[in-house]
Design an enzyme around this catalytic site. Structure first.
Site, short mmCIF file in Angstrom:
data_model
loop_
_atom_site.label_atom_id
_atom_site.label_comp_id
_atom_site.label_asym_id
_atom_site.label_seq_id
_atom_site.Cartn_x
_atom_site.Cartn_y
_atom_site.Cartn_z
N TYR A 161 0.82 -1.21 0.00
CA TYR A 161 0.00 0.00 0.00
C TYR A 161 0.86 1.27 0.00
CZ TYR A 161 -4.58 -2.13 0.89
OH TYR A 161 -5.76 -2.81 0.78
N GLU B 164 -11.38 -16.08 4.27
CA GLU B 164 -10.31 -15.92 3.29
C GLU B 164 -9.17 -16.87 3.64
OE1 GLU B 164 -8.71 -12.06 3.39
OE2 GLU B 164 -7.58 -12.29 1.54
N HIS C 75 -15.36 -12.91 0.47
CA HIS C 75 -14.47 -14.08 0.31
C HIS C 75 -15.19 -15.41 0.48
CE1 HIS C 75 -11.12 -11.57 -0.31
NE2 HIS C 75 -11.22 -11.00 0.87
N ASP D 34 -8.89 -4.85 -4.36
CA ASP D 34 -7.89 -3.78 -4.36
C ASP D 34 -7.38 -3.47 -5.76
OD1 ASP D 34 -7.37 -3.42 -1.41
OD2 ASP D 34 -6.97 -5.56 -1.61
#
Ligand SMILES: *[C@@H]1O[C@H](CO)[C@@H](O)[C@H](O)[C@H]1NC(C)=O
Ligand SMILES: *[C@@H]1O[C@H](CO)[C@@H](O)[C@H](O)[C@H]1NC(C)=O
Ligand SMILES: *[C@@H]1O[C@H](CO)[C@@H](O)[C@H](O)[C@H]1NC(C)=O
EC number: 3.5.4.6
Length: 900
Positions: free
Chosen positions: A528, A723, A742, A798
């Site tokens: 990130y 997940e 997920h 993302d």
């Protein structure tokens, strides 16, 4: 196997003779399959040829063999065969003879025989599958009718001590139907077979011993055969049951396969029930009627299964006990359009002063309790206690680990999968046709919601790069950060990093997840940081920085306007609340309001990172209770008295859900029934997932009850779950959540998977993002879940780290469609699911899905809006109903509307 010589049957021929003909034809297939178990295909072909050379019985046979053309078979043959039949002990010899018989009755070349054997595997052109050698349909049908009526005798005859053959006979019977079934399929339809899990398809391409079962090109494993035991003799034998179930115990309706065959292309698509009988078969007008593939077996479970069903029912009831549902569904409310949809006409940031109410609330044991006023003692909205929840969760976990339940659920799931394949096999073309028939709509202009995307990574890397460059060019002297005791301008920041705008490129930005991040959540999170620099993240991707998140707001607005430009794509962005201080909410709300962040294509979810242990070691929190206070107290305050946080009040209208996030694979202790209360939780260990889940759930539950009672919007609990990590995450989410993001780990627990199916809990899956983190793409269970009918949607997670194009959601669909060979119908169905799962308001869903979208089944589907054929929806709905009936032993009454 039905001979062209049927026309030569004289009316006097006894049904027994015909029966024999049929038997022998059928047996050929069966026996050859049996045979092939021991020998290879080539061997058996050699054997045939050998036989061809030295005819065992008559010269006539020789003649037939030599002649490539179709030749009539004479009746005496069969009589001879019959007479010899019983006296014949040598199995081999008999097989030979039967093979010969088959040769004769088909009067086809060996190539044909070969095709016959292979014909059902999907790798051959379909032409092979048709009964092209037939010409006289009328005779044919009569013949078949006669044949079928004599099958009873056959059954009896066969079951006298020849079990193995009997079994195969049935397989062969269904095989006949397969030929008819397969006829209308074009190579295009065969693509659907590719949807089958890749392994199945590749590993077992043409194995001859699978042949009898492999008309769906997937072997029905011996386990699923167990099903047959439980079918009572009087079950409603339907079309596909002859294919999926080799039912031995239903002598009344022995060959649905034969009867439900049909002639015209159109009719082939009519999935007629057996009971409608052959006379209905030729009716062309049925083409327009949507008859779903009726797969009901009306199984009456045996005692063991009865127990399993009882346990499953308990689980479903537990979920009903917990999940928050509004008292009145939005479509039941009168003034829905005005009350729920104020943002269209009005200023979304408009604040109407609202009078506070008398409500009084208090944190008790980690859960807020609401009273009607300060002096009242009656808890207005009681919620299950933590002890109750952990007890129920353990109960659920115990059920999901029972061997019986596991295997039963596994079988049901397999059955669901096979039903779906059968549906495609029969209806794929028709689905495609009706999609073509729907004017205007195609995949590009059906609404699709990105049900799971993190706001701080919502732009793609190229976009971020462009944005950074333009800022460096246009606002180099903006003071952006306070570092090491001094304020730095943007130019100085880049100088300190030894970078110029020209140097910057996507590779340098290095935000893309790559193979280094696989199974490394820590590294993934580092991604990130643009250029590996936390200060760039601070400047560009944070809301609470020196410039009050102005850059992030600007880039967000660009993303939102891209989204609006695409018109048919929506998103549900997650923004973080950390629970470190109570003012976070006001900060966040003012960031939204001051920057004017609003889009009709977006709604917002709050994500709470599960980071108690970090704050505890940093000293920002002393007990878990601190976090709960910081997260929930402001929400109750603003609900009771909106004027206390006016901006938050306005912002909450856009917030539809609450999420908890973080690395689930971290080890954790499974909670026991009696856990310390949050204020007692002062050690430095992070509480388990289900502990977080329960306390978030319980507070949201009361909050929502309160908000609903005051006519405000509610916030659903839609966490990340499954997940990675333990299965108990999924168990707790099953009890508490509306839907989850997920759910990959459901593949590890057939019981939970089946329960998620029955409850139709939404799963927002992200195969691409998980590709880089936890599960390789081709191992992702998404296609299996989809086939089984779980409520799945695709989402991006993302885009900054994962996606390369400007439309990440379309990229996600596109990759899935390519890799798993999803058809246009499939992806439209997924898109439709995503709108259902999303938290957009009732009013816009009406607009996007059709004005009856809240009805179950095909009534709720509008192909002009969703581009999903009703046939598909009916199939899903009927299949689901059958499963529910199975679990509830036929005693369930279905509501007309969907859950809300
Ligand atoms: C079938 O049976 C019916 C009577 O049972 C008879 O009239 C008809 O001719 C038979 N058809 C054939 C093709 O043998
Ligand atoms: C609560 O009780 C106190 C005294 O016990 C009284 O003064 C006050 O008016 C009561 N408040 C309400 C809302 O009934
Ligand atoms: C899928 O889940 C959503 C909620 O997540 C629900 O509204 C919808 O009705 C579900 N779909 C079906 C077919 O039940």
């Amino acid at each position: 196997m039905v001979s062209s010589s049927s026309s030569s049957f004289s009316p006097e021929v006894s049904s027994l003779q015909l029966a024999m003909a049929a038997l022998i034809g059928a047996s050929f297939m069966a026996i050859s399959a049996f045979y092939i178990h021991k020998r290879s295909v080539d061997q058996i072909l050699d054997r045939l040829i050998e036989l061809g050379k030295k005819s065992p019985k008559t010269k006539r046979i020789q003649r037939v063999y030599n002649d490539e053309d179709e030749i009539e078979v004479e009746e005496e043959e069969e009589e001879e065969e019959e007479e010899n039949r019983d006296s014949d002990d040598d199995e081999e010899e008999e097989i030979d003879r039967i093979l010969w018989k088959q040769r004769l009755s088909n009067s086809r070349s060996f190539d044909d025989v070969r095709n016959l054997r292979y014909g059902l595997s999907s790798s051959l052109p379909n032409a092979v599958l048709t009964n092209y050698w037939r010409s006289n349909e009328e005779d044919e049908r009569k013949f078949i009718d006669n044949r079928s009526s004599s099958f009873n005798n056959l059954n009896n005859l066969q079951s006298n001590g020849r079990d193995g053959i009997m079994h195969f006979y049935n397989n062969a019977g269904s095989r006949t139907s397969q030929e008819f079934l397969a006829r209308p399929l074009t190579p295009k339809s065969l693509v659907h077979n590719g949807l089958e899990s890749v392994e199945d398809f590749e590993e077992e391409p043409l194995l001859p011993d699978e042949d009898d079962n492999s008309f769906l090109s997937v072997p029905i494993d011996s386990k699923s055969m167990k099903l047959h035991d439980s079918i009572p003799a009087n079950y409603d034998s339907t079309f596909d049951s002859s294919g999926v179930v080799n039912d031995v115990s239903a002598p009344d309706k022995p060959n649905g396969a034969m009867v439900s065959r049909s002639h015209g292309d159109a009719n082939l698509l009519d999935n007629q029930k057996l009971d409608t009988g052959p006379t209905h078969i030729a009716r062309k007008d049925l083409f327009d009627i949507f008859m779903p593939l009726k797969t009901t077996l009306h199984e009456r479970p045996n005692r063991e299964e009865e127990e399993v069903c009882l346990l499953l029912r308990q689980c479903l009831e537990l979920r009903e006990k917990y999940v928050y549902r509004e008292n009145a569904a939005p479509w039941m409310k009168e003034s829905v359009l005005e009350s729920n949809f104020p943002m269209v006409n009005n200023d979304p940031f408009h604040y109407d002063p609202v009078e506070p109410t008398e409500h009084y609330f208090r944190m008790e044991e980690g859960v807020v309790h609401v009273y009607s006023n300060k002096n009242a003692t009656e808890d207005l909205f009681p919620v299950a206690t933590s002890t109750e929840f952990f007890t129920d969760m353990h109960h659920l976990l115990r059920i999901s680990s029972l061997g019986d339940v596991r295997s039963a659920c596994h079988h049901r799931l397999r059955l669901l999968e096979e039903k779906y394949r059968l549906h495609l096999l029969v209806n794929a073309d028709r689905e495609f046709l009706s999609q073509k028939g729907a004017p205007h709509r195609d995949f590009y202009n059906v609404r699709k919601v990105d049900t799971h995307i993190h706001h701080s990574a919502c732009m793609n890397q190229k976009h971020l790069l462009r944005f950074i460059k333009s800022k460096l060019r246009k606002e180099p002297d903006e003071v952006v950060i306070f570092r090491d005791g001094k304020y730095l301008t943007l130019k100085e920041v880049f100088a300190s990093l030894d970078l110029t705008g020209y140097d910057l490129n996507v590779d340098l930005l290095d935000v893309h997840a790559d193979k280094n991040t696989f199974h490394r959540f820590d590294k993934f999170n580092l991604k990130y940081n643009p250029c590996g620099q936390s200060r760039l993240r601070e400047i560009f991707l944070k809301q609470d920085n020196l410039i009050q998140g102005r850059f992030l707001a600007e880039v967000t607005k660009e993303v939102l306007s891209d989204l609006e430009a695409s018109k048919y794509q929506m998103a549900e962005y997650r923004v973080s609340i950390y629970g470190r201080k109570q003012s976070e909410w006001d900060q966040l709300a003012s960031w939204f309001i001051n920057n004017g962040i609003y889009s009709e294509n977006a709604v917002w979810l709050i994500q709470l990172p599960r980071l108690y242990n970090v704050y505890r070691t940093m000293g920002t929190a002393t007990s878990f209770q601190n976090i709960l206070d910081n997260v929930f107290i402001p929400l109750f305050e603003v609900t009771v008295d909106p004027s206390s946080h006016p901006q938050l009040h306005v912002f909450l209208k856009q917030v539809v859900g609450f999420d908890i996030v973080d690395d689930e694979s971290k080890p954790e202790r499974r909670p026991t029934k009696h856990m310390p209360s949050p204020s007692e939780w002062t050690n430095e260990f992070n509480p388990a997932y289900s502990y977080y889940a329960y306390y978030c759930y319980a507070n949201l539950y009361t909050l929502n009850k309160l908000r609903e009672s005051k006519g405000m919007s509610t916030i659903r609990f839609r966490p990340h779950c499954g997940e990675a990590g333990e299965i108990d995450h999924l168990a707790s989410a099953f009890l508490l959540c509306h839907n989850i993001a997920h759910g990959v780990n459901l593949r590890k627990s057939p019981v939970l998977q089946y329960l998620y199916y029955l409850a139709q809990i939404g799963l927002a899956m992200t195969p691409l993002s998980n590709n880089s983190l936890f599960v390789d793409y081709h191992k992702n269970p998404f296609p299996t879940f989809f086939q089984r009918g779980l409520n799945v949607s695709l989402s991006t997670d993302d885009p900054l780290l994962i996606h390369l194009t400007k439309e990440p959601l379309v990229e996600e669909y596109s990759v899935a469609a390519q890799v798993w060979k999803l058809t246009s119908c499939d992806i439209c169905e997924i898109a439709r699911n995503s709108v259902y799962q999303s938290g957009f308001s009732h009013a816009v869903k009406l607009h996007w899905l059709g004005n009856k979208y809240y009805k179950r089944g095909s009534e709720g589907n509008d192909i002009h809006k969703t581009n999903v054929p009703s046939l598909r929806i009916v199939f899903r709905h009927e299949t689901w109903k059958e499963e529910m009936q199975y679990v509830y032993s036929g005693k369930v009454k279905f509501p007309e509307d969907i859950d809300h």
